[in-house]
Design an enzyme around this catalytic site. Structure first.
Site, mmCIF file in Angstrom:
data_model
loop_
_atom_site.group_PDB
_atom_site.id
_atom_site.type_symbol
_atom_site.label_atom_id
_atom_site.label_comp_id
_atom_site.label_asym_id
_atom_site.label_seq_id
_atom_site.Cartn_x
_atom_site.Cartn_y
_atom_site.Cartn_z
ATOM 1 C CB SER A 107 14.233 23.302 -13.852
ATOM 2 O OG SER A 107 13.710 24.440 -13.969
ATOM 3 C CD GLU A 123 9.347 12.949 -14.773
ATOM 4 O OE1 GLU A 123 10.484 13.412 -14.963
ATOM 5 O OE2 GLU A 123 8.207 13.797 -14.800
ATOM 6 C CG HIS A 144 -1.534 -1.228 1.313
ATOM 7 N ND1 HIS A 144 -2.928 -1.674 0.917
ATOM 8 C CD2 HIS A 144 -1.401 -2.217 2.236
ATOM 9 C CE1 HIS A 144 -3.178 -2.590 1.443
ATOM 10 N NE2 HIS A 144 -2.540 -3.509 2.155
ATOM 11 C CE LYS A 161 11.950 20.427 -10.479
ATOM 12 N NZ LYS A 161 10.880 19.481 -9.983
#
Ligand code: ARG
Length: 459
Positions: A278, A291, A157, A284
């Protein structure tokens, strides 16, 4: 003007829009090498069976080699008017060798021709997927070997459940990707039969030798039913089904890498090679490759559903709908191989943050099960009672805002008087994982043995 292939029956050529919707040369030129291999096998068989002369077969063979080299060197004049790769190759062959080119299509149709070309292409993709999966497994095994005893939280979970080892987590994916390989191998075995010689749909009256062409193209045997041979696209669907399951595994791993590389988790640092920054936020470091893998999986599932949908309404045998099979499979195969390669690189180059993994492993009362097991083993409690006692101790620790090992012996004994100091030995995460020696369990000893066995199997 009317088409050169079927101009006998036609007075006028197609509307420009008809040409646009009908032509497949824009994408099926990827089948050129397979098309030429199929034609070479067919021509050699026509000569061996006396259907065409050896001289004609030789002219065809040489002409096809020229066509292939023109295609490979980018000199081939692809024509949309010639619709598809099959007619482009044949028309060019005619330019090159003249009359014998017209004999190549004896006892054959584009229906069995496209079926054989596409099968050969998909068969190669099974081999490519197999190799890419093996490379990914090697990356995972490298991580498993390095981190056989690094402790991390295991989750259910997405809540901390029990401590596990990093190596064990990596090996879980090795198991998945090994099953994927076996699915591609299985599909490959089943697809390795030859449709060539089914002709349009009914077979042919020429004395062709289908065993000969099957063998020349590396197939196990000719397909037994000519109708099935030209109507079947199961091989493409099985490839995409195997690709979809592999893709699902890739997506789960990608999702974990995205979560693990976040500032909240800090389980891994992705290599510079697989990250982006970024343009506005200087701090970043984004896991873009993970992704994109997660996202590309949608195309693979989509292609699978698209082809299933194309096929489900088609009466036997060939319908032009089936021309829509190729782009789906090309796209799925391209993105599968790209995703596998990116994942193999990312996994090989990522760095586990071992202290952070271990600290996380100790949170969330992750050794509560070890405590309950200790009560069963040492005090002889039934497991259900031990679960209850442990639950009370977890509630106590939660009330005191501490972890289980930080409770005092007196705290422990206030819940069950027979608990002794020895209990603290099982509350540490390292002892916890070391104790999981059951077959398939997470202990470092198991992980080392499994990693060695896998490395041996992949050699
Ligand atoms: N371009 C066609 C395809 O990809 C080749 C087969 C055409 N056969 C036919 N009977 N029109 O399916």
């Amino acid at each position: 003007s009317a088409n050169t292939m079927w101009g006998g029956r036609f007075a006028a050529g197609p509307d420009a829009i008809m040409e646009a919707i009908n032509a497949s040369i824009g994408f099926d030129q990827r089948l050129a090498a397979q098309d030429i291999a199929g034609s070479r096998a067919h021509a050699a068989m026509l000569a061996a069976t006396g259907i065409i002369t050896d001289n004609d077969a030789e002219a065809i063979r040489e002409g096809l080699l020229t066509v292939l080299s023109e295609i490979e060197t980018g000199k081939f004049p692809f024509s949309t008017a010639l619709e598809d790769i099959h007619m482009n190759v044949e028309a060019r062959l005619k330019d090159l060798i003249g009359e014998p080119a017209g004999r190549l299509h004896t006892g054959r149709s584009r229906n069995d021709q496209v079926a054989v070309d596409f099968r050969l292409w998909v068969r190669d993709q099974c081999d490519a997927a197999d190799a890419a999966l093996e490379a990914l497994m090697q990356s995972l095994l490298g991580q498993a070997e390095a981190g056989a005893d690094w402790v991390m939280p295991g989750f259910t979970h997405l809540q901390v459940a029990q401590p596990v080892t990093w190596g064990h987590h990596m090996l879980a994916y090795v198991e998945m990707f090994a099953r994927d390989r076996s699915r591609f191998a299985d599909a490959r075995k089943r697809m390795n039969t030859s449709p060539l010689g089914a002709a349009a749909l009914a077979g042919t009256s020429f004395p062709i030798d289908r065993d000969m062409t099957a063998k020349a193209l590396g197939f196990d045997r000719p397909m037994s039913n000519s109708l099935d041979a030209v109507a079947d696209r199961d091989f493409a669907l099985e490839f995409m089904a195997a690709a979809s399951i592999t893709a699902m595994h890739l997506s789960r791993l990608a999702e974990e890498l995205v979560i693990w590389s976040s500032a909240q988790f800090r389980f891994v640092k992705m290599s510079d090679k697989w990250s982006t920054g970024s343009s506005i936020m200087p701090q970043k470091r984004n896991p873009d490759a993970a992704e994109l893998i997660r996202a590309k999986i949608g195309r693979i599932f989509g292609a699978n559903v698209a082809l299933m949908t194309v096929m489900k309404g088609l009466p036997l045998t060939y319908s032009k709908d089936m021309q829509e099979d190729k782009e789906q499979v090309f796209d799925a195969a391209d993105h599968l191989l790209l995703a596998l390669a990116a994942m193999a690189g990312m996994v090989a180059d990522m760095e586990a943050n071992v202290p952070s993994l271990e600290a996380a492993a100790a949170t969330g009362f992750s050794t509560a099960t070890d405590l309950a097991d200790w009560l069963v083993r040492e005090l002889g409690l039934p497991f259900r009672d031990a679960h209850h006692v442990t639950g009370s101790l977890v509630a106590m620790a939660e009330a005191k805002s501490c972890d289980l090992p930080e409770l005092s012996l007196a705290d422990m004994q206030s819940v069950h008087q027979d608990i002794t100091q020895a209990v603290f030995d099982v509350l540490g995460v390292k002892n916890s994982v070391a104790s999981r020696t059951s077959f398939g369990g997470t202990s470092p000893a198991n992980v080392r043995a499994q990693t060695a066995a896998w490395k041996d199997a992949l050699k």
